[in-house]
Motif scaffolding. Sequence first.
Motif, PDB file in Angstrom:
ATOM      1  N   ARG A 141      38.660  45.705  36.380  1.00 14.37           N
ATOM      2  CA  ARG A 141      37.693  44.597  36.516  1.00 14.37           C
ATOM      3  C   ARG A 141      36.484  45.029  37.341  1.00 14.37           C
ATOM      4  N   LEU A 142      36.725  45.814  38.408  1.00 14.87           N
ATOM      5  CA  LEU A 142      35.632  46.297  39.255  1.00 14.87           C
ATOM      6  C   LEU A 142      34.692  47.226  38.489  1.00 14.87           C
ATOM      7  N   SER A 143      35.210  47.913  37.455  1.00 18.77           N
ATOM      8  CA  SER A 143      34.385  48.863  36.685  1.00 18.77           C
ATOM      9  C   SER A 143      33.354  48.164  35.801  1.00 18.77           C
ATOM     10  N   GLY A 144      33.573  46.874  35.520  1.00 13.33           N
ATOM     11  CA  GLY A 144      32.682  46.159  34.604  1.00 13.33           C
ATOM     12  C   GLY A 144      33.084  46.292  33.146  1.00 13.33           C
ATOM     13  N   ALA A 145      34.313  46.771  32.898  1.00 15.56           N
ATOM     14  CA  ALA A 145      34.768  46.987  31.511  1.00 15.56           C
ATOM     15  C   ALA A 145      35.180  45.696  30.811  1.00 15.56           C
ATOM     16  N   LEU A 146      35.359  44.616  31.578  1.00 13.62           N
ATOM     17  CA  LEU A 146      35.870  43.369  30.995  1.00 13.62           C
ATOM     18  C   LEU A 146      34.769  42.335  30.832  1.00 13.62           C
ATOM     19  N   ASN A 147      34.990  41.418  29.903  1.00 13.82           N
ATOM     20  CA  ASN A 147      34.104  40.266  29.733  1.00 13.82           C
ATOM     21  C   ASN A 147      34.979  39.037  29.481  1.00 13.82           C
ATOM     22  N   ASP A 148      34.430  38.054  28.769  1.00 11.28           N
ATOM     23  CA  ASP A 148      35.202  36.820  28.546  1.00 11.28           C
ATOM     24  C   ASP A 148      36.254  36.969  27.451  1.00 11.28           C
ATOM     25  N   GLN A 149      36.156  38.014  26.634  1.00 11.24           N
ATOM     26  CA  GLN A 149      37.150  38.166  25.571  1.00 11.24           C
ATOM     27  C   GLN A 149      38.474  38.668  26.155  1.00 11.24           C
ATOM     28  N   THR A 150      39.555  38.311  25.519  1.00 12.45           N
ATOM     29  CA  THR A 150      40.877  38.754  25.964  1.00 12.45           C
ATOM     30  C   THR A 150      41.115  40.181  25.489  1.00 12.45           C
ATOM     31  N   SER A 151      41.458  41.043  26.441  1.00 15.74           N
ATOM     32  CA  SER A 151      41.686  42.460  26.117  1.00 15.74           C
ATOM     33  C   SER A 151      43.081  42.883  26.560  1.00 15.74           C
ATOM     34  N   LEU A 152      43.597  43.892  25.866  1.00 12.90           N
ATOM     35  CA  LEU A 152      44.792  44.589  26.325  1.00 12.90           C
ATOM     36  C   LEU A 152      44.325  45.792  27.123  1.00 12.90           C
ATOM     37  N   MET A 153      44.799  45.895  28.366  1.00 11.43           N
ATOM     38  CA  MET A 153      44.474  47.045  29.209  1.00 11.43           C
ATOM     39  C   MET A 153      45.706  47.923  29.325  1.00 11.43           C
ATOM     40  N   MET A 154      45.512  49.232  29.380  1.00 12.34           N
ATOM     41  CA  MET A 154      46.655  50.137  29.540  1.00 12.34           C
ATOM     42  C   MET A 154      46.293  51.338  30.390  1.00 12.34           C
ATOM     43  N   ASP A 155      47.270  51.795  31.158  1.00 16.13           N
ATOM     44  CA  ASP A 155      47.107  52.985  31.993  1.00 16.13           C
ATOM     45  C   ASP A 155      48.348  53.844  31.768  1.00 16.13           C
ATOM     46  N   ILE A 156      48.142  55.028  31.195  1.00 18.72           N
ATOM     47  CA  ILE A 156      49.265  55.918  30.878  1.00 18.72           C
ATOM     48  C   ILE A 156      49.468  56.884  32.030  1.00 18.72           C
ATOM     49  N   GLY A 157      50.500  56.632  32.823  1.00 15.41           N
ATOM     50  CA  GLY A 157      50.832  57.534  33.913  1.00 15.41           C
ATOM     51  C   GLY A 157      51.874  58.539  33.470  1.00 15.41           C
ATOM     52  N   GLY A 158      52.261  59.411  34.391  1.00 16.76           N
ATOM     53  CA  GLY A 158      53.286  60.385  34.072  1.00 16.76           C
ATOM     54  C   GLY A 158      54.675  59.772  34.024  1.00 16.76           C
ATOM     55  N   GLY A 159      54.899  58.745  34.873  1.00 15.92           N
ATOM     56  CA  GLY A 159      56.213  58.120  34.928  1.00 15.92           C
ATOM     57  C   GLY A 159      56.286  56.785  34.224  1.00 15.92           C
ATOM     58  N   SER A 160      55.244  55.978  34.384  1.00 16.09           N
ATOM     59  CA  SER A 160      55.238  54.648  33.770  1.00 16.09           C
ATOM     60  C   SER A 160      53.920  54.395  33.056  1.00 16.09           C
ATOM     61  N   VAL A 161      53.934  53.384  32.206  1.00 17.23           N
ATOM     62  CA  VAL A 161      52.719  52.928  31.525  1.00 17.23           C
ATOM     63  C   VAL A 161      52.581  51.442  31.840  1.00 17.23           C
ATOM     64  N   GLU A 162      51.397  51.074  32.335  1.00 15.15           N
ATOM     65  CA  GLU A 162      51.149  49.673  32.659  1.00 15.15           C
ATOM     66  C   GLU A 162      50.294  49.027  31.577  1.00 15.15           C
ATOM     67  N   PHE A 163      50.671  47.808  31.203  1.00 12.50           N
ATOM     68  CA  PHE A 163      49.911  47.015  30.242  1.00 12.50           C
ATOM     69  C   PHE A 163      49.558  45.682  30.886  1.00 12.50           C
TER      70      PHE A 163
END
Length: 318
Positions: free
Chosen positions: A123-145
Amino acid sequence: MIPNKAAIIDMGTNTFHLLLVELYENRFETIYKEKSPVKIGQGGISNNMIHPDAEKRAFYTLQHFKNLIDGEGITNIFAFATSAVRNADNGAEFVEKIREKFKIYVNVIDGEEEAQLIFEGIRLSGALNDQTSLMMDIGGGSVEFIIGNQQQAFWRKSFEIGGQRMLDLFHYHDPILPEEVENLTVYLSEKLQPLAEAIQHYQPTGLVGASGTFDTLSDIYYASLHQTKQRTEQVFQLPREEFEIIARKLLTLNKEERLKIPGMIAMRVDMIVVASCLIEYILKLLPVNILICSNYALKEGVIARLMGKDSLATVESR
């Protein structure tokens, strides 16, 4: 107003990140940042252990980070450990050794907290707006959605299916075999059933990938255009068609050949194959033509909290 200086250490399963910043009321300035491929999950993650060699690499890197922190006269240190440490039987012992050796207090966070911090960073990066998005972060151990928009996260979950785990389970040959990709896809469809249900419920129309693999994929795309990313920008676009070209190429190359791809970096060369397979799987669930890549993730989420721009509690410090 004199800014506060802070150090953020993100002890990820694959990569340790250091970020030294000056904090102002509505912004922050980066003094220095560095990442190191510690690979703390290597050799032990599948047995829920931190291997002695991985511990040595971690301590070497943390000593280096502490020297840089001390050199800047920074006393506010916020250190976080994620999947590899929280799941390791010797994780608590590892964290205690860090406290004794370096006087660094490591906050071992659970998957939900990790997902929330990633959301706040994106959110701090400015990548989001009013539309609903799926966010993901692929780590070495876990993946967050996370599913949400710039106002809030509607749903968030962490899955223990990170790059090192997928590598250990499925990537035995190099290049990866078609049957290994098939087995990985079956595994993902089983493990990610709650995500598929959440996507059906919330109907996100955008995909935002945070740091790591997405940084490298967008670097490869920019290199193919003979362009370089602007340092002042935190958000980049990767057309779906271009991602699919890169992903298909990655499946056919061995490590040595992958390293020669313009834009590839050595610390991502192993996990990028299985990570791309995961992104391919996610794209089948979403109607998107462009992948948004955010430079900001967990460590910037910590900064958002320190500046009071979060939606939850403040960061723990000792």
